[in-house]
Write an enzyme that holds these catalytic residues in place. Structure first.
Site, PDB file in Angstrom:
ATOM      1  N   ASP A  45      -4.843   8.024  -1.169  1.00 61.41           N
ATOM      2  CA  ASP A  45      -5.788   6.915  -1.165  1.00 61.41           C
ATOM      3  C   ASP A  45      -6.677   6.929   0.076  1.00 61.41           C
ATOM      4  OD1 ASP A  45      -4.918   6.026  -3.586  1.00 61.41           O
ATOM      5  OD2 ASP A  45      -3.648   4.422  -2.795  1.00 61.41           O
ATOM      6  N   ASN A 122     -11.445  -1.721  -0.222  1.00 61.80           N
ATOM      7  CA  ASN A 122     -10.183  -2.452  -0.175  1.00 61.80           C
ATOM      8  C   ASN A 122     -10.297  -3.809   0.509  1.00 61.80           C
ATOM      9  OD1 ASN A 122      -8.664  -0.641  -1.600  1.00 61.80           O
ATOM     10  ND2 ASN A 122      -7.634   0.248   0.175  1.00 61.80           N
ATOM     11  N   ARG A 148      -6.410 -20.510  13.629  1.00 62.28           N
ATOM     12  CA  ARG A 148      -5.880 -19.964  14.878  1.00 62.28           C
ATOM     13  C   ARG A 148      -4.710 -19.050  14.538  1.00 62.28           C
ATOM     14  NH1 ARG A 148      -7.458 -25.175  16.071  1.00 62.28           N
ATOM     15  NH2 ARG A 148      -8.707 -25.449  17.972  1.00 62.28           N
ATOM     16  N   THR A 161      -3.885  -4.976  -3.562  1.00 59.27           N
ATOM     17  CA  THR A 161      -2.618  -4.238  -3.582  1.00 59.27           C
ATOM     18  C   THR A 161      -2.361  -3.509  -2.263  1.00 59.27           C
ATOM     19  OG1 THR A 161      -3.663  -2.246  -4.495  1.00 59.27           O
ATOM     20  CG2 THR A 161      -2.823  -3.876  -6.071  1.00 59.27           C
ATOM     21  N   ALA A 162      -3.297  -3.585  -1.323  1.00 63.82           N
ATOM     22  CA  ALA A 162      -3.166  -2.844  -0.067  1.00 63.82           C
ATOM     23  C   ALA A 162      -2.667  -3.783   1.042  1.00 63.82           C
ATOM     24  CB  ALA A 162      -4.504  -2.203   0.286  1.00 63.82           C
ATOM     25  N   TYR A 163      -3.396  -3.903   2.131  1.00 64.91           N
ATOM     26  CA  TYR A 163      -2.969  -4.716   3.275  1.00 64.91           C
ATOM     27  C   TYR A 163      -2.717  -6.164   2.851  1.00 64.91           C
ATOM     28  CZ  TYR A 163      -3.018  -6.387   8.157  1.00 64.91           C
ATOM     29  OH  TYR A 163      -2.696  -6.950   9.370  1.00 64.91           O
ATOM     30  N   ASN A 164      -3.557  -6.675   1.977  1.00 65.47           N
ATOM     31  CA  ASN A 164      -3.404  -8.050   1.498  1.00 65.47           C
ATOM     32  C   ASN A 164      -2.012  -8.307   0.937  1.00 65.47           C
ATOM     33  OD1 ASN A 164      -4.470 -10.704   0.123  1.00 65.47           O
ATOM     34  ND2 ASN A 164      -3.661  -9.471  -1.540  1.00 65.47           N
ATOM     35  N   LYS A 165      -1.485  -7.365   0.179  1.00 65.44           N
ATOM     36  CA  LYS A 165      -0.163  -7.545  -0.421  1.00 65.44           C
ATOM     37  C   LYS A 165       0.917  -7.633   0.652  1.00 65.44           C
ATOM     38  CE  LYS A 165       2.974  -5.548  -3.878  1.00 65.44           C
ATOM     39  NZ  LYS A 165       4.145  -5.434  -2.976  1.00 65.44           N
TER      40      LYS A 165
END
Length: 268
Positions: A45, A122, A148, A161-165
């Site tokens: 990826d 992404n 904050r 499905t990447a960092y967010n997950k």
């Protein structure tokens, strides 16, 4: 058909690249790195993200094909041992594709009169290096909260499905052209309050960050990062551009999610 091959520096990826170049030459394809019709990404990826950014000015003219040479990649449909099958599929190409929405990132820097535009497949994040980040968050032009914490992440549906997950965000089907905000270690107590939950934002309600002034912010756009510039404002919205993948054997989204995170073997 004009084809470009974009491979990482790994030995296995370079071997696959050489095999593909040989097959394409034998089948009278045109190898063209500047103005290709199809870009074949070989690696994972991360390699696909690099290929996307390399050709982001030609997204309306090209389709991508991902070949993975390691673990299963979310954007890669072909294995490295399927080179011959891939070439046969390209020979019978009829131009079909599946497309995904992209994230437009528009940044106003204190030292630049014009806004700077970036494009993400992404996600984009805003973080602060030396201390707690304080940022006003606007939805559709209206102030929603003062955040904050360590940072904020805005993702596309496929980027969900990447960092967010990993931040606890929801996995979103790309047919829903929405944005998602996920907090990175927010501060919540009797004095400081945020929603403290991922938010799915409609495409017409653009997202705006106005951080407290300082030059120690880090802005990321996919795998690229930008440091040491005083950020006045960042606007996020669904881009009018889209990324297109050749539809030879492109997996359905939920099948892709299932294979990437759960696997196909049932366990007792």
């Amino acid at each position: 058909m004009k084809v470009a091959i974009f491979a990482n520096d790994g030995k296995q990826s370079q071997n696959v690249k050489q095999r593909l170049e040989k097959r394409f030459t034998e089948r009278h394809f045109v190898l063209d790195d500047k103005e290709p019709d199809v870009v074949i990404s070989i690696g994972g990826d991360g390699t696909l993200l690099s290929a996307f950014h390399h050709y982001e000015n030609r997204l309306d003219k090209i389709r991508f094909v991902g070949v993975h040479t390691g673990h299963l990649g979310f954007y890669t449909d072909w294995r490295d041992e399927e080179v011959d099958d891939l070439v046969i599929s390209l020979e019978s190409d009829n131009g079909q594709s599946v497309s995904y929405p992209l994230l437009e990132v528009c940044v106003k820097y204190a030292d630049c009169p014009k806004r700077v535009h970036y494009l993400a497949l992404n996600e984009s994040t805003l973080k602060r290096i030396s201390s707690t980040m304080t940022t006003d968050v606007y939805l559709g032009g209206e102030l929603f909260e003062r955040f904050r914490g360590d940072g904020l992440c805005v993702s596309t549906p496929t980027g969900s499905t990447a960092y967010n997950k990993s931040l606890g965000g929801a996995v979103v089907h790309p047919n829903l052209e929405v944005l998602q905000i996920a907090e990175i270690s927010s501060i919540n107590n009797r004095v400081f309050r945020t929603l403290s939950s991922p938010m799915i934002v409609a495409p017409n309600d653009w997202i705006t960050f106005r951080p407290m002034r300082g030059s120690d912010f880090v802005l990321t756009v996919d795998s690229d990062s930008y440091h040491n510039r005083d950020i006045v404002e960042i606007q996020y919205k669904i881009s009018k551009k889209r990324i297109h993948f050749a539809k030879y054997r492109h997996m359905h989204f939920w099948q892709r999610v299932q294979e990437a995170f759960i696997g196909t073997e049932n366990e007792d």
